[in-house]
Write a protein that holds these residues in place. Sequence first.
Motif, PDB file in Angstrom:
ATOM      1  N   ARG A  72       0.865  -1.196   0.144  1.00  0.00           N
ATOM      2  CA  ARG A  72       0.084   0.094   0.264  1.00  0.00           C
ATOM      3  C   ARG A  72       0.863   1.144   0.002  1.00  0.00           C
ATOM      4  NH1 ARG A  72      -3.057   2.190   3.856  1.00  0.00           N
ATOM      5  NH2 ARG A  72      -4.767   0.980   3.284  1.00  0.00           N
ATOM      6  N   THR A  76       1.423   3.875  -3.369  1.00  0.00           N
ATOM      7  CA  THR A  76       0.891   5.362  -3.159  1.00  0.00           C
ATOM      8  C   THR A  76       2.233   6.375  -3.114  1.00  0.00           C
ATOM      9  OG1 THR A  76       1.079   5.032  -0.833  1.00  0.00           O
ATOM     10  CG2 THR A  76      -1.140   4.744  -2.161  1.00  0.00           C
ATOM     11  N   ALA A 171      -1.343   9.106   1.876  1.00  0.00           N
ATOM     12  CA  ALA A 171      -1.949   7.999   1.589  1.00  0.00           C
ATOM     13  C   ALA A 171      -1.500   6.613   2.238  1.00  0.00           C
ATOM     14  CB  ALA A 171      -2.158   7.468   0.005  1.00  0.00           C
ATOM     15  N   LEU A 177     -11.210   6.531   1.675  1.00  0.00           N
ATOM     16  CA  LEU A 177     -11.012   7.652   0.539  1.00  0.00           C
ATOM     17  C   LEU A 177      -9.697   8.262   0.494  1.00  0.00           C
ATOM     18  CD1 LEU A 177     -12.541   8.986  -1.743  1.00  0.00           C
ATOM     19  CD2 LEU A 177     -13.308  10.863  -0.046  1.00  0.00           C
ATOM     20  N   HIS A 179      -6.749   7.172   1.454  1.00  0.00           N
ATOM     21  CA  HIS A 179      -6.003   6.250   0.904  1.00  0.00           C
ATOM     22  C   HIS A 179      -5.962   6.066  -0.737  1.00  0.00           C
ATOM     23  CE1 HIS A 179      -3.208   2.677   0.030  1.00  0.00           C
ATOM     24  NE2 HIS A 179      -4.248   2.124  -0.379  1.00  0.00           N
ATOM     25  N   TRP A 180      -7.371   6.090  -1.286  1.00  0.00           N
ATOM     26  CA  TRP A 180      -7.599   5.837  -2.792  1.00  0.00           C
ATOM     27  C   TRP A 180      -7.078   6.983  -3.453  1.00  0.00           C
ATOM     28  CZ3 TRP A 180      -7.308   1.339  -4.581  1.00  0.00           C
ATOM     29  CH2 TRP A 180      -7.684   0.097  -3.931  1.00  0.00           C
ATOM     30  N   ARG A 181      -7.373   8.114  -2.910  1.00  0.00           N
ATOM     31  CA  ARG A 181      -6.868   9.398  -3.492  1.00  0.00           C
ATOM     32  C   ARG A 181      -5.492   9.200  -3.987  1.00  0.00           C
ATOM     33  NH1 ARG A 181      -9.795  13.446   0.347  1.00  0.00           N
ATOM     34  NH2 ARG A 181     -12.051  13.692  -0.887  1.00  0.00           N
ATOM     35  N   VAL A 183      -3.603   6.576  -4.408  1.00  0.00           N
ATOM     36  CA  VAL A 183      -3.511   5.383  -5.301  1.00  0.00           C
ATOM     37  C   VAL A 183      -3.791   5.970  -6.640  1.00  0.00           C
ATOM     38  CG1 VAL A 183      -4.362   3.229  -6.459  1.00  0.00           C
ATOM     39  CG2 VAL A 183      -4.173   3.563  -3.817  1.00  0.00           C
ATOM     40  N   VAL A 184      -4.796   6.766  -6.985  1.00  0.00           N
ATOM     41  CA  VAL A 184      -5.420   7.447  -7.987  1.00  0.00           C
ATOM     42  C   VAL A 184      -4.431   8.361  -8.641  1.00  0.00           C
ATOM     43  CG1 VAL A 184      -7.145   8.871  -9.352  1.00  0.00           C
ATOM     44  CG2 VAL A 184      -7.659   6.817  -8.053  1.00  0.00           C
TER      45      VAL A 184
END
Length: 415
Positions: A72, A76, A171, A177, A179-181, A183-184
């Motif tokens: 993870r 990121t 992240a 959210l 964390h996924w920001r 990743v994106v």
Amino acid sequence: MSVIPTDRSPESTLAFLRAGYRFVGDRCDRHGGDIFLTRLLLEPTICLRGRPAAELFYDNDRFVRRGAMPMRAQRTLTGVGGVQGLDDAPHRDRKAMLMSIMTPAGIRHLGQLVDDEWRARIPVWAADGPVVLYDEVARILTRAVFAWAGVPLAESEVARRTVELHAMIEAPTAVGLRHWRGVVARRRAERWTGELIERVRSGDLPAPEGSALRVIAEHRDERGQPLPRRIAAVDLLNVLRPTVAVDRFVVFAALALHDHPGWRDRVRGDDTATECFVQEVRRYYPFFPVAAARVRRSFEWQGYPFPQGRRVLLGLYATNHHPELWPEPERFRPERFAGWRGDPFGLMPQGGGDHLTGHRCAGEWITIELMKRAVTKLTSAMSYQVPPQDLSLDLSRMPTLPPSGFVIDAVRRTE
């Protein structure tokens, strides 16, 4: 053979997230030493702190980085395949490439770009009223490091690129959210930096000699091969992202000047005092909580077993606050660095060991240079007021920052 003190809990990941920066230090205190065994992400993990532990941890004959950092964080913060997770010849090759960019002249050039951007913003801050220092410094650093690295950046893109880089930094330990920001943001950033690499290689995009973009695009690995596009993109981001992350240290420096106003006059015009002040900010305030590695082959240390493949975490914050290394570690005392000649295993806000051959952060010298220039700007180039706000630091949040981002008002230019 001694038995490593062990946490009672069968799984401590949630406890780590709750304790944050204090996890390693508090548990070492609880177990009465500088080592303990716990389970993190369902895996047995040895946690260490202190100078002898740091010397051990940065011994490349005993530890490897491959597979140590949770995925993870790679997806990121650092990028999959980044230099932080390499060992031996591949690591030496990529680290040498990055260090070739970190010349004294190059670092001074970056510092001058930051100075120029900062001076240009002071009249804007004076006219706009209250501003959030964290947001403003982030954009200053984004503009400066992109220009320094040879990366094209239109003014209309500054805010977006800054947000993307911040998302990666926020992240790794976040859930949901946030964390996924990250990743994106990492995926998007690797796409556009990869396109830049290809444009340089094709001759479509000129890049200045010695710039990070050109050095990375033209680099050949130990086998004489160019870096794969995605890996080159990761390495370029690992120049841009950590430089923008210095905005946190700048906010911490401003917070220290606010909490210890006597140091404003002491650092003004005094390079030695400024150096002491900056080093104490780096020691005292939280940046990276831990570094990760795996045991290369089984060995014993101080009578404790380190089995092959075992994940090991070195508490960076815990070592920077170790009372045997730093008397009164919870007091902010820049004078402790008077006459200090450096210690690669004692002061480790950005990792320890050797810059050139080890896993110490390649951008540490940049961090120090930009922090010193920021302190000079805050004390000599401008005056300002700090209105009432929440300036607390939540050490359970990694990375942390005052909730207000440090608001300043009534800005005036003084130089």
